[in-house]
Write a protein that holds these residues in place. Sequence first.
Motif, PDB file in Angstrom:
ATOM      1  N   ALA A 257      -4.469   3.164  -6.057  1.00  0.00           N
ATOM      2  CA  ALA A 257      -3.810   1.958  -6.575  1.00  0.00           C
ATOM      3  C   ALA A 257      -2.481   1.867  -5.857  1.00  0.00           C
ATOM      4  O   ALA A 257      -1.794   2.872  -5.683  1.00  0.00           O
ATOM      5  N   ASP A 258      -2.131   0.664  -5.436  1.00  0.00           N
ATOM      6  CA  ASP A 258      -0.924   0.566  -4.628  1.00  0.00           C
ATOM      7  C   ASP A 258       0.000  -0.556  -5.070  1.00  0.00           C
ATOM      8  O   ASP A 258      -0.383  -1.455  -5.805  1.00  0.00           O
ATOM      9  N   THR A 259       1.229  -0.427  -4.608  1.00  0.00           N
ATOM     10  CA  THR A 259       2.240  -1.468  -4.686  1.00  0.00           C
ATOM     11  C   THR A 259       2.692  -1.672  -3.237  1.00  0.00           C
ATOM     12  O   THR A 259       2.246  -0.957  -2.345  1.00  0.00           O
ATOM     13  N   PRO A 260       3.593  -2.608  -2.983  1.00  0.00           N
ATOM     14  CA  PRO A 260       4.042  -2.775  -1.595  1.00  0.00           C
ATOM     15  C   PRO A 260       4.692  -1.524  -0.993  1.00  0.00           C
ATOM     16  O   PRO A 260       4.674  -1.338   0.220  1.00  0.00           O
ATOM     17  N   ASP A 261       5.251  -0.641  -1.823  1.00  0.00           N
ATOM     18  CA  ASP A 261       5.983   0.509  -1.300  1.00  0.00           C
ATOM     19  C   ASP A 261       5.253   1.845  -1.401  1.00  0.00           C
ATOM     20  O   ASP A 261       5.503   2.745  -0.612  1.00  0.00           O
ATOM     21  N   PHE A 262       4.393   2.017  -2.402  1.00  0.00           N
ATOM     22  CA  PHE A 262       3.745   3.305  -2.598  1.00  0.00           C
ATOM     23  C   PHE A 262       2.408   3.114  -3.299  1.00  0.00           C
ATOM     24  O   PHE A 262       2.084   2.035  -3.778  1.00  0.00           O
TER      25      PHE A 262
ATOM     26  N   GLU B  85     -14.956   0.236 -29.114  1.00  0.00           N
ATOM     27  CA  GLU B  85     -15.240   0.043 -30.536  1.00  0.00           C
ATOM     28  C   GLU B  85     -14.660   1.153 -31.407  1.00  0.00           C
ATOM     29  O   GLU B  85     -14.549   0.987 -32.624  1.00  0.00           O
ATOM     30  N   ASN B  86     -14.291   2.257 -30.799  1.00  0.00           N
ATOM     31  CA  ASN B  86     -13.683   3.343 -31.553  1.00  0.00           C
ATOM     32  C   ASN B  86     -12.166   3.388 -31.396  1.00  0.00           C
ATOM     33  O   ASN B  86     -11.528   4.387 -31.733  1.00  0.00           O
ATOM     34  N   GLY B  87     -11.605   2.305 -30.886  1.00  0.00           N
ATOM     35  CA  GLY B  87     -10.158   2.153 -30.818  1.00  0.00           C
ATOM     36  C   GLY B  87      -9.449   3.073 -29.852  1.00  0.00           C
ATOM     37  O   GLY B  87      -8.265   3.369 -30.022  1.00  0.00           O
ATOM     38  N   ILE B  88     -10.154   3.496 -28.833  1.00  0.00           N
ATOM     39  CA  ILE B  88      -9.557   4.413 -27.861  1.00  0.00           C
ATOM     40  C   ILE B  88      -9.106   3.628 -26.636  1.00  0.00           C
ATOM     41  O   ILE B  88      -9.862   2.835 -26.069  1.00  0.00           O
ATOM     42  N   ASN B  89      -7.867   3.875 -26.235  1.00  0.00           N
ATOM     43  CA  ASN B  89      -7.322   3.200 -25.064  1.00  0.00           C
ATOM     44  C   ASN B  89      -7.838   3.866 -23.792  1.00  0.00           C
ATOM     45  O   ASN B  89      -7.836   5.085 -23.670  1.00  0.00           O
ATOM     46  N   MET B  90      -8.295   3.037 -22.862  1.00  0.00           N
ATOM     47  CA  MET B  90      -8.714   3.530 -21.548  1.00  0.00           C
ATOM     48  C   MET B  90      -7.672   3.059 -20.541  1.00  0.00           C
ATOM     49  O   MET B  90      -7.506   1.865 -20.330  1.00  0.00           O
ATOM     50  N   GLU B  91      -6.976   4.011 -19.941  1.00  0.00           N
ATOM     51  CA  GLU B  91      -5.920   3.686 -18.995  1.00  0.00           C
ATOM     52  C   GLU B  91      -6.490   3.212 -17.660  1.00  0.00           C
ATOM     53  O   GLU B  91      -6.016   2.251 -17.079  1.00  0.00           O
ATOM     54  N   TYR B  92      -7.513   3.926 -17.163  1.00  0.00           N
ATOM     55  CA  TYR B  92      -8.188   3.522 -15.935  1.00  0.00           C
ATOM     56  C   TYR B  92      -9.533   4.212 -15.842  1.00  0.00           C
ATOM     57  O   TYR B  92      -9.831   5.145 -16.593  1.00  0.00           O
ATOM     58  N   MET B  93     -10.323   3.741 -14.879  1.00  0.00           N
ATOM     59  CA  MET B  93     -11.655   4.288 -14.656  1.00  0.00           C
ATOM     60  C   MET B  93     -12.025   4.039 -13.197  1.00  0.00           C
ATOM     61  O   MET B  93     -11.632   3.035 -12.610  1.00  0.00           O
ATOM     62  N   TYR B  94     -12.787   4.952 -12.626  1.00  0.00           N
ATOM     63  CA  TYR B  94     -13.385   4.719 -11.313  1.00  0.00           C
ATOM     64  C   TYR B  94     -14.716   5.442 -11.269  1.00  0.00           C
ATOM     65  O   TYR B  94     -15.001   6.286 -12.112  1.00  0.00           O
ATOM     66  N   ALA B  95     -15.550   5.086 -10.323  1.00  0.00           N
ATOM     67  CA  ALA B  95     -16.925   5.585 -10.297  1.00  0.00           C
ATOM     68  C   ALA B  95     -17.251   6.235  -8.955  1.00  0.00           C
ATOM     69  O   ALA B  95     -16.588   5.992  -7.953  1.00  0.00           O
TER      70      ALA B  95
ATOM     71  N   ILE C  41     -12.457  17.342 -16.805  1.00  0.00           N
ATOM     72  CA  ILE C  41     -12.378  17.740 -15.405  1.00  0.00           C
ATOM     73  C   ILE C  41     -10.956  17.477 -14.933  1.00  0.00           C
ATOM     74  O   ILE C  41     -10.224  16.671 -15.519  1.00  0.00           O
ATOM     75  N   ARG C  42     -10.559  18.180 -13.887  1.00  0.00           N
ATOM     76  CA  ARG C  42      -9.198  18.049 -13.389  1.00  0.00           C
ATOM     77  C   ARG C  42      -9.152  17.059 -12.235  1.00  0.00           C
ATOM     78  O   ARG C  42      -9.915  17.154 -11.284  1.00  0.00           O
ATOM     79  N   GLN C  43      -8.223  16.139 -12.355  1.00  0.00           N
ATOM     80  CA  GLN C  43      -7.999  15.127 -11.331  1.00  0.00           C
ATOM     81  C   GLN C  43      -6.631  15.389 -10.704  1.00  0.00           C
ATOM     82  O   GLN C  43      -5.685  15.746 -11.390  1.00  0.00           O
ATOM     83  N   ILE C  44      -6.566  15.201  -9.411  1.00  0.00           N
ATOM     84  CA  ILE C  44      -5.295  15.309  -8.695  1.00  0.00           C
ATOM     85  C   ILE C  44      -4.785  13.901  -8.426  1.00  0.00           C
ATOM     86  O   ILE C  44      -5.528  13.033  -7.970  1.00  0.00           O
ATOM     87  N   SER C  45      -3.513  13.683  -8.719  1.00  0.00           N
ATOM     88  CA  SER C  45      -2.858  12.419  -8.369  1.00  0.00           C
ATOM     89  C   SER C  45      -1.808  12.739  -7.314  1.00  0.00           C
ATOM     90  O   SER C  45      -1.010  13.662  -7.476  1.00  0.00           O
ATOM     91  N   VAL C  46      -1.821  11.973  -6.241  1.00  0.00           N
ATOM     92  CA  VAL C  46      -0.906  12.190  -5.126  1.00  0.00           C
ATOM     93  C   VAL C  46      -0.095  10.923  -4.911  1.00  0.00           C
ATOM     94  O   VAL C  46      -0.659   9.831  -4.768  1.00  0.00           O
ATOM     95  N   PHE C  47       1.210  11.054  -4.890  1.00  0.00           N
ATOM     96  CA  PHE C  47       2.097   9.943  -4.565  1.00  0.00           C
ATOM     97  C   PHE C  47       2.022   9.725  -3.059  1.00  0.00           C
ATOM     98  O   PHE C  47       2.205  10.659  -2.279  1.00  0.00           O
ATOM     99  N   VAL C  48       1.718   8.497  -2.657  1.00  0.00           N
ATOM    100  CA  VAL C  48       1.514   8.187  -1.240  1.00  0.00           C
ATOM    101  C   VAL C  48       2.404   7.014  -0.846  1.00  0.00           C
ATOM    102  O   VAL C  48       2.365   5.958  -1.487  1.00  0.00           O
TER     103      VAL C  48
END
Length: 143
Positions: free
Chosen positions: A37-42, A92-102, A3-10
Amino acid sequence: MSIRQISVFVENKQGSLVKITDVLAKENIDLRAMSIADTPDFGILRLIVSDTDRAMEVLRKENCIVTETAVVGARLRNEPGALATAVRVISENGINMEYMYAFNGATPHHAYVVLRVDDNEKVENLLLENGIKSITEAQVSEI
C-alpha cells in the motif's frame, strides 16, 4: 494459530523494492504472499515468507524499518462465494477487519487469505465453526 507477517517501510522511489526483494532472494527466503500500500512518499510492504525470523534479521541488517504482526491465515475453497462467506462471518460478529490480501497455493482447490483483524483467536474460531480452516506458519512454508 496466527501467522507472522512482516511489514517493511519502503520509500516510494525507484529501486526501493528491488533492494528488499534482492536481499531476501540472496538469503533464499521465499515470498509466499505480499501486498503493498502506498502514498506519494512511502509504502508499507506486507510479506508472508518462508522464514520470518531470518527475513527480519537480514532486512534489519540492511537498515530497513520492519515490524512483525500476528495475522490470520485462512484456507478457502477456490470457488465463488467462499470469500464472501468468510467476510460475512467476520462482519456479522462485529469484528473489525483492518485489511486483507490473498494468495494461491500449489493446488487449484484452495485459495488463501491473510486477514488483519481485532481478535485473531475469535476470528479463527468463528471461521472454523463455519467450515473454514486457519493455516499455520508451518503450513504456509509448505504451500
